[in-house]
Write a protein that holds these residues in place. Structure first.
Motif, PDB file in Angstrom:
ATOM      1  N   THR A  98       0.815  -1.223   0.000  1.00  0.00           N
ATOM      2  CA  THR A  98       0.000   0.000   0.000  1.00  0.00           C
ATOM      3  C   THR A  98       0.846   1.268   0.000  1.00  0.00           C
ATOM      4  OG1 THR A  98      -0.194  -0.040   2.423  1.00  0.00           O
ATOM      5  CG2 THR A  98      -1.905  -1.176   1.153  1.00  0.00           C
ATOM      6  N   SER A  99       2.062   1.191   0.486  1.00  0.00           N
ATOM      7  CA  SER A  99       2.925   2.383   0.443  1.00  0.00           C
ATOM      8  C   SER A  99       3.415   2.657  -0.978  1.00  0.00           C
ATOM      9  CB  SER A  99       4.125   2.202   1.383  1.00  0.00           C
ATOM     10  OG  SER A  99       4.937   1.110   0.975  1.00  0.00           O
ATOM     11  N   GLY A 101       1.548   2.182  -3.616  1.00  0.00           N
ATOM     12  CA  GLY A 101       0.415   2.811  -4.291  1.00  0.00           C
ATOM     13  C   GLY A 101      -0.041   2.071  -5.538  1.00  0.00           C
ATOM     14  N   GLY A 102      -1.167   2.515  -6.081  1.00  0.00           N
ATOM     15  CA  GLY A 102      -1.709   1.935  -7.302  1.00  0.00           C
ATOM     16  C   GLY A 102      -2.497   0.666  -7.096  1.00  0.00           C
ATOM     17  N   HIS A 103      -2.624   0.222  -5.874  1.00  0.00           N
ATOM     18  CA  HIS A 103      -3.316  -1.028  -5.561  1.00  0.00           C
ATOM     19  C   HIS A 103      -4.828  -0.815  -5.479  1.00  0.00           C
ATOM     20  CE1 HIS A 103      -2.681   1.164  -1.828  1.00  0.00           C
ATOM     21  NE2 HIS A 103      -3.700   0.496  -1.307  1.00  0.00           N
ATOM     22  N   LYS A 132      -3.947   5.058   6.146  1.00  0.00           N
ATOM     23  CA  LYS A 132      -2.699   5.061   5.367  1.00  0.00           C
ATOM     24  C   LYS A 132      -2.746   4.034   4.236  1.00  0.00           C
ATOM     25  CE  LYS A 132      -0.213   1.871   8.453  1.00  0.00           C
ATOM     26  NZ  LYS A 132       0.954   1.707   9.357  1.00  0.00           N
ATOM     27  N   HIS A 133      -3.500   2.982   4.405  1.00  0.00           N
ATOM     28  CA  HIS A 133      -3.603   1.966   3.360  1.00  0.00           C
ATOM     29  C   HIS A 133      -4.554   2.399   2.235  1.00  0.00           C
ATOM     30  CE1 HIS A 133      -1.269  -0.629   5.878  1.00  0.00           C
ATOM     31  NE2 HIS A 133      -2.173  -0.632   6.831  1.00  0.00           N
ATOM     32  N   GLU A 135      -4.791   5.780   1.315  1.00  0.00           N
ATOM     33  CA  GLU A 135      -4.339   7.047   0.738  1.00  0.00           C
ATOM     34  C   GLU A 135      -3.784   6.913  -0.675  1.00  0.00           C
ATOM     35  OE1 GLU A 135      -3.246   9.693   4.690  1.00  0.00           O
ATOM     36  OE2 GLU A 135      -1.718   8.345   3.856  1.00  0.00           O
ATOM     37  N   LYS A 136      -3.075   5.829  -0.986  1.00  0.00           N
ATOM     38  CA  LYS A 136      -2.471   5.671  -2.307  1.00  0.00           C
ATOM     39  C   LYS A 136      -3.189   4.622  -3.161  1.00  0.00           C
ATOM     40  CE  LYS A 136       2.200   7.110  -0.960  1.00  0.00           C
ATOM     41  NZ  LYS A 136       3.648   6.743  -0.968  1.00  0.00           N
ATOM     42  N   SER A 138      -5.730   3.003  -5.809  1.00  0.00           N
ATOM     43  CA  SER A 138      -6.356   3.477  -7.040  1.00  0.00           C
ATOM     44  C   SER A 138      -7.867   3.370  -6.970  1.00  0.00           C
ATOM     45  CB  SER A 138      -5.844   2.674  -8.241  1.00  0.00           C
ATOM     46  OG  SER A 138      -6.134   1.293  -8.083  1.00  0.00           O
ATOM     47  N   LYS A 176     -11.765   8.450  -2.816  1.00  0.00           N
ATOM     48  CA  LYS A 176     -11.293   7.481  -3.799  1.00  0.00           C
ATOM     49  C   LYS A 176     -12.492   6.864  -4.509  1.00  0.00           C
ATOM     50  CE  LYS A 176      -6.853   7.520  -2.672  1.00  0.00           C
ATOM     51  NZ  LYS A 176      -5.761   7.815  -3.628  1.00  0.00           N
TER      52      LYS A 176
END
Length: 319
Positions: A98-99, A101-103, A132-133, A135-136, A138, A176
């Motif tokens: 998750t850090s 991103g794009g997941h 936090k999981h 935030e990035k 998709s 999101k």
């Protein structure tokens, strides 16, 4: 490996099964080729307040084999039940995915907002850790009714203050794309089919209130194989002696629940609740498990004039 002829035939069969015609065979073939050529998206599963029933159900697909789904279509990088990594290893893997991103983050279960320690992600309350999981990510997928609308953990006088993922995202300021796949448990094809559509087309499916219309566009009642009995006002009175009449007076909520259960069916297309002589409880309905008893008392329904009931509740004129 399929030959080109067999591949086209398979796409034609899917087109006929889903749309009732062969005209979409070429589009389906193009979608599969895009999937094959694309970089498979990473899927990260997080479980909140849940019984893991949706995960169990997910492994029993109808149209899409679960093993094919996780090995060919997507990369299920993190899952608390299915990952080899457990405990701290699972948390480290989740953080790593998750850090970057794009997941696509898939949440199963609700989130306790008042009694936050009622559900932990590692050693941290889920309410605090989940942001936090997200935030990035998709996109976010709510897997099952608990994640979509609170479900059983949010019902009655539950002290945990359970909320669904949409409420949580509003509270913590996360915006999101959100897709809700309700059900207790989910019908696996709806989750896998939605993810496959996103991978193949690069866009979200047609939705209403964040719910895919393809799977939840029409009332269960309208496609029920017992509809003919409803039309004739023939209602089941005794479960032991009657296996065919309309279940409305036994508390069936198919008249207020939108889902393709009667046509998609469950467990490899074997059966569906109503066909097993069980009233629909409306588990995909956002109000489920409702404030009333799980099954209505028949006298409550009989108190309503039938013509008004059919007109006001079902949206059509009485007999």
């Amino acid at each position: 490996m399929l030959s080109r002829r067999d591949f086209i035939k398979r796409c034609r069969d899917i087109s006929v099964a889903v749309f009732g015609a062969e005209i979409f065979a070429a589009d389906i073939a193009e979608g599969f080729m895009k999937i094959a050529a694309s970089k498979r998206p990473q899927i990260a599963f997080v479980q909140g307040q849940s019984c893991t029933g949706c995960t169990v159900s997910m492994t029993y697909g109808n149209e899409t084999d679960f093993i094919d789904f996780v090995t060919r279509l997507v990369r299920v990088q993190v899952h608390p039940n299915l990952s080899f990594s457990q405990g701290h290893g699972y948390i480290q893997l989740l953080d790593s995915v998750t850090s970057a991103g794009g997941h696509v983050l898939v949440l199963e279960g609700s989130i306790p907002a008042r009694m936050k320690k009622a559900c932990l992600l590692g050693e941290e309350p889920l309410y605090n850790a989940l942001k936090k999981h997200l935030e990035k990510a998709s996109a976010v997928v709510a897997c099952g009714t608990c994640a979509c609308s609170g479900g059983i953990p949010a019902s009655g006088r539950n002290e945990t203050g359970s909320i669904d993922i949409a409420q949580y995202m509003r509270q913590v300021g996360i915006n999101k794309p959100l897709i809700k796949i309700p059900g207790c448990p989910i019908q696996p094809d709806r989750l896998m089919g939605t993810v496959a559509y996103i991978v193949a087309t690069g866009r979200l499916p047609e939705m209403k209130n964040n719910i895919p219309v393809k799977y939840f566009g029409d009332l269960i009642h309208n496609n029920c194989h017992r509809f003919q009995y409803f039309s004739q006002d023939i209602y089941l009175k005794d479960f032991n002696t009657d296996k065919h009449s309309c279940l409305l007076k036994k508390g069936c909520r198919g008249t207020i629940t939108k889902s393709d259960c009667p046509t998609r069916r469950w467990n490899g297309g074997v059966n569906v609740c109503v066909e097993s002589n069980t009233p629909c409880v409306g588990c995909v309905n956002e109000k489920w498990p409702f404030k009333e008893n799980i099954y209505y008392e028949s006298r409550n329904i009989e108190d309503l004039p039938w013509n008004d009931f059919k007109k006001n509740v079902l949206g059509r004129g009485g007999k």
